[in-house]
Design an enzyme around this catalytic site. Structure first.
Site, PDB file in Angstrom:
ATOM      1  N   ARG A  45      29.472  45.639  -4.640  1.00 48.06           N
ATOM      2  CA  ARG A  45      29.982  46.029  -5.969  1.00 48.06           C
ATOM      3  C   ARG A  45      30.613  44.795  -6.586  1.00 48.06           C
ATOM      4  NH1 ARG A  45      35.049  48.166  -8.088  1.00 48.06           N
ATOM      5  NH2 ARG A  45      34.623  49.770  -9.628  1.00 48.06           N
ATOM      6  N   SER A 113      26.817  58.529  -8.898  1.00 45.52           N
ATOM      7  CA  SER A 113      28.218  58.946  -8.937  1.00 45.52           C
ATOM      8  C   SER A 113      28.350  60.243  -9.719  1.00 45.52           C
ATOM      9  CB  SER A 113      29.076  57.890  -9.656  1.00 45.52           C
ATOM     10  OG  SER A 113      29.163  56.729  -8.898  1.00 45.52           O
ATOM     11  N   LYS A 142      39.889  51.507  -9.260  1.00 49.07           N
ATOM     12  CA  LYS A 142      39.047  51.719 -10.438  1.00 49.07           C
ATOM     13  C   LYS A 142      39.712  52.744 -11.352  1.00 49.07           C
ATOM     14  CE  LYS A 142      34.538  53.493 -11.853  1.00 49.07           C
ATOM     15  NZ  LYS A 142      33.199  53.921 -11.444  1.00 49.07           N
TER      16      LYS A 142
HETATM   17  N1  TZP Z   1      34.514  55.031  -7.860  1.00 54.13           N
HETATM   18  C1  TZP Z   1      35.316  56.091  -7.880  1.00 54.13           C
HETATM   19  S1  TZP Z   1      36.834  55.738  -7.230  1.00 54.13           S
HETATM   20  C2  TZP Z   1      36.365  54.143  -6.871  1.00 54.13           C
HETATM   21  C3  TZP Z   1      35.076  53.936  -7.294  1.00 54.13           C
HETATM   22  C4  TZP Z   1      34.328  52.683  -7.198  1.00 54.13           C
HETATM   23  C5  TZP Z   1      37.272  53.160  -6.242  1.00 54.13           C
HETATM   24  C6  TZP Z   1      37.392  53.393  -4.761  1.00 54.13           C
HETATM   25  O1  TZP Z   1      38.198  52.385  -4.198  1.00 54.13           O
HETATM   26  P1  TZP Z   1      39.321  52.695  -3.102  1.00 54.13           P
HETATM   27  O2  TZP Z   1      40.076  51.394  -2.989  1.00 54.13           O
HETATM   28  O3  TZP Z   1      38.627  53.026  -1.832  1.00 54.13           O
HETATM   29  O4  TZP Z   1      40.179  53.811  -3.657  1.00 54.13           O
END
Ligand code: TZP
Ligand code: MG
Length: 215
Positions: A45, A113, A142
């Site tokens: 990513r 997603s 995010k």
């Molecule tokens: N999509 C939904 S939440 C997220 C993404 C890319 C972030 C997840 O990161 P983390 O640090 O595991 O909460």
């Protein structure tokens, strides 16, 4: 144990490698640490890099993941996924539509997603190989625009679709068992993995929770 659902078997842990989250450590070092821990499914990513840099990183990740028999998924970028020989691509609701991605990806993996049952069912109808679902819990990695979905909503999604579910968002070693128990085939984790003092050990500890039944 990986769960065979919808024809695809996913390992319990889905590591997301984001070069912005590696505390300025070299990408290849951290990738190796993840793989040494036993990661079998890894997503790249890279949101803010120029395309050429993303492709170089993706090719490096491809070489390493092949060496460890790990599947590689590229986030957002069908072009990069194809160019580096990845096993698949992961797309959000705002990315290239599934029908177009399928034309380009052929029978490679496509994950979508989703944030509610309607999106999950649409992804299944459209021929996705797995769905991401989240954010499960609060996360600062995010800004999703969605409130935490929680394990009860994950149970609803589990009943509503037969595709494998990759739960995501705020998942850590401390709460990962809850998402497996609520029906996620796999847990996608960024910060709890990449922020760990010992990344390899963190992966091993999470996988050990799965093999000992959690807790
Ligand atoms: N999509 C939904 S939440 C997220 C993404 C890319 C972030 C997840 O990161 P983390 O640090 O595991 O909460
Ligand atoms: Mg995306």
């Amino acid at each position: 144990m990986p769960q065979p659902l919808g024809g695809l078997t996913l390992p319990p842990l889905y590591a997301i490698f984001d070069p912005q989250q590696t505390k300025a450590r070299a990408a290849e070092t951290v990738l190796r640490e993840l793989l040494e821990g036993g990661i079998e499914l890894l997503q790249l990513r890279a949101k803010v890099m120029p395309s050429g840099d993303i492709l170089r990183l993706a090719c490096a990740a491809r070489t390493l993941t092949h060496a460890y028999a790990c599947r590689l998924i590229v986030n957002d970028r069908v072009d990069v996924a194809l160019a580096c020989g990845a096993d698949g691509v992961h797309l959000g609701q705002e990315d290239l539509p599934l029908v177009a991605a399928r034309k380009l990806m052929g029978d490679k993996l496509i994950g979508i997603s989703t944030h509610d049952l309607e999106q999950a069912r649409a992804a299944e109808r459209g021929g996705a190989d797995y769905i991401g679902f989240g954010p499960m819990f609060g996360t600062t990695t995010k800004a999703t625009g969605y409130s935490a979905r929680g394990v009860e909503m994950l149970r609803v999604i589990r009943k509503g679709v037969s595709l494998p579910i990759v739960a995501i968002g705020g998942i850590t070693e401390a709460n990962v068992t809850q998402v497996w128990q609520a029906g996620a085939s796999s847990a996608a984790i960024i910060s709890d993995l990449l922020g760990a003092d010992d990344v390899t050990d963190k992966v091993k500890r999470i996988l050990a929770r799965r093999s000992t039944g959690g807790a």
